[in-house]
Design a protein around this motif. Structure first.
Motif, PDB file in Angstrom:
ATOM      1  N   ASN A  55      -1.633   3.869  -0.811  1.00 56.38           N
ATOM      2  CA  ASN A  55      -2.170   2.394  -1.392  1.00 56.38           C
ATOM      3  C   ASN A  55      -1.424   1.317  -0.289  1.00 56.38           C
ATOM      4  O   ASN A  55      -0.619   1.203   0.388  1.00 56.38           O
ATOM      5  CB  ASN A  55      -1.348   1.892  -2.916  1.00 56.38           C
ATOM      6  N   SER A  76      -9.363  -3.861  -7.596  1.00 53.36           N
ATOM      7  CA  SER A  76      -7.796  -3.861  -8.787  1.00 53.36           C
ATOM      8  C   SER A  76      -7.588  -4.505 -10.625  1.00 53.36           C
ATOM      9  O   SER A  76      -7.509  -3.735 -11.561  1.00 53.36           O
ATOM     10  CB  SER A  76      -6.540  -3.802  -8.117  1.00 53.36           C
ATOM     11  N   SER A  81      -7.280   1.953  -9.702  1.00 54.86           N
ATOM     12  CA  SER A  81      -6.072   2.202  -8.541  1.00 54.86           C
ATOM     13  C   SER A  81      -6.718   2.013  -7.248  1.00 54.86           C
ATOM     14  O   SER A  81      -7.426   2.385  -7.210  1.00 54.86           O
ATOM     15  CB  SER A  81      -5.286   3.800  -9.007  1.00 54.86           C
TER      16      SER A  81
END
Length: 173
Positions: A55, A76, A81
């Motif tokens: 991420n 997002s 994700s």
């Protein structure tokens, strides 16, 4: 190639990569120096190249400039994700992965609410993803962007407040 790194991971998102590789007859590459950086992502070496998947936090962790914040925001906001694909400190791709809610979860949440149970969604997902899932499950209380190590602290705090806790998580097949 990068799915080979995910194949070494136990994170639920890894399942999507593994399934894609199987469905498309993509061979796995040998991964060396695999490392799981909890709450951020994974790293490893494939064909003598350092690969990073994770991420946005993993970009900061490795001091990589994120030139794709706008694209991340769009993904997002649509409930994805985010997985960044990085090779030698260069972002090659941003992948949006949608969570699929198990069919029985809506009924389980409804029954818990009927029995006056307070539901809290405690997740490492970003706020937008968490809100989308919570809305679909009719969950009001959300705590998002939580590192795995911090989840235990939050649960302990709730217990210290006298609350009884039941926790469930992602199901691995």
């Amino acid at each position: 190639m990068y799915g080979s790194l995910e194949a070494k991971s136990t994170h639920p998102i890894a399942k999507a990569f593994i399934e894609y590789m199987k469905n498309n007859n993509i061979d796995e590459f040998e991964v060396e120096n695999f490392e799981n950086i909890t709450g951020y992502g994974i790293t490893g070496t494939i064909n003598n190249e350092k690969i990073i998947l994770g991420n946005a936090k993993i970009l900061s962790y490795f001091k990589i400039e994120n030139k794709y914040e706008k694209e991340e925001k769009v993904l997002s906001e649509n409930g994805n994700s985010i997985v960044y694909v990085v090779k030698d400190k260069e972002i090659l791709a941003i992948i949006g992965v949608n969570d699929i809610i198990r069919e029985d979860m809506k009924g389980i949440i409804r029954k818990l609410k009927e029995n006056n149970k307070n539901i809290i969604m405690l997740t490492g997902d970003n706020e937008n993803v968490a809100k989308n899932i919570a809305q679909e499950l009719d969950i009001v209380n959300i705590i998002s962007n939580v590192l795995p190590s911090d989840k235990a602290d939050i649960i302990k705090k709730l217990k210290d407040e006298g609350k009884n806790i039941i926790m469930c998580g992602d199901r691995n097949k």
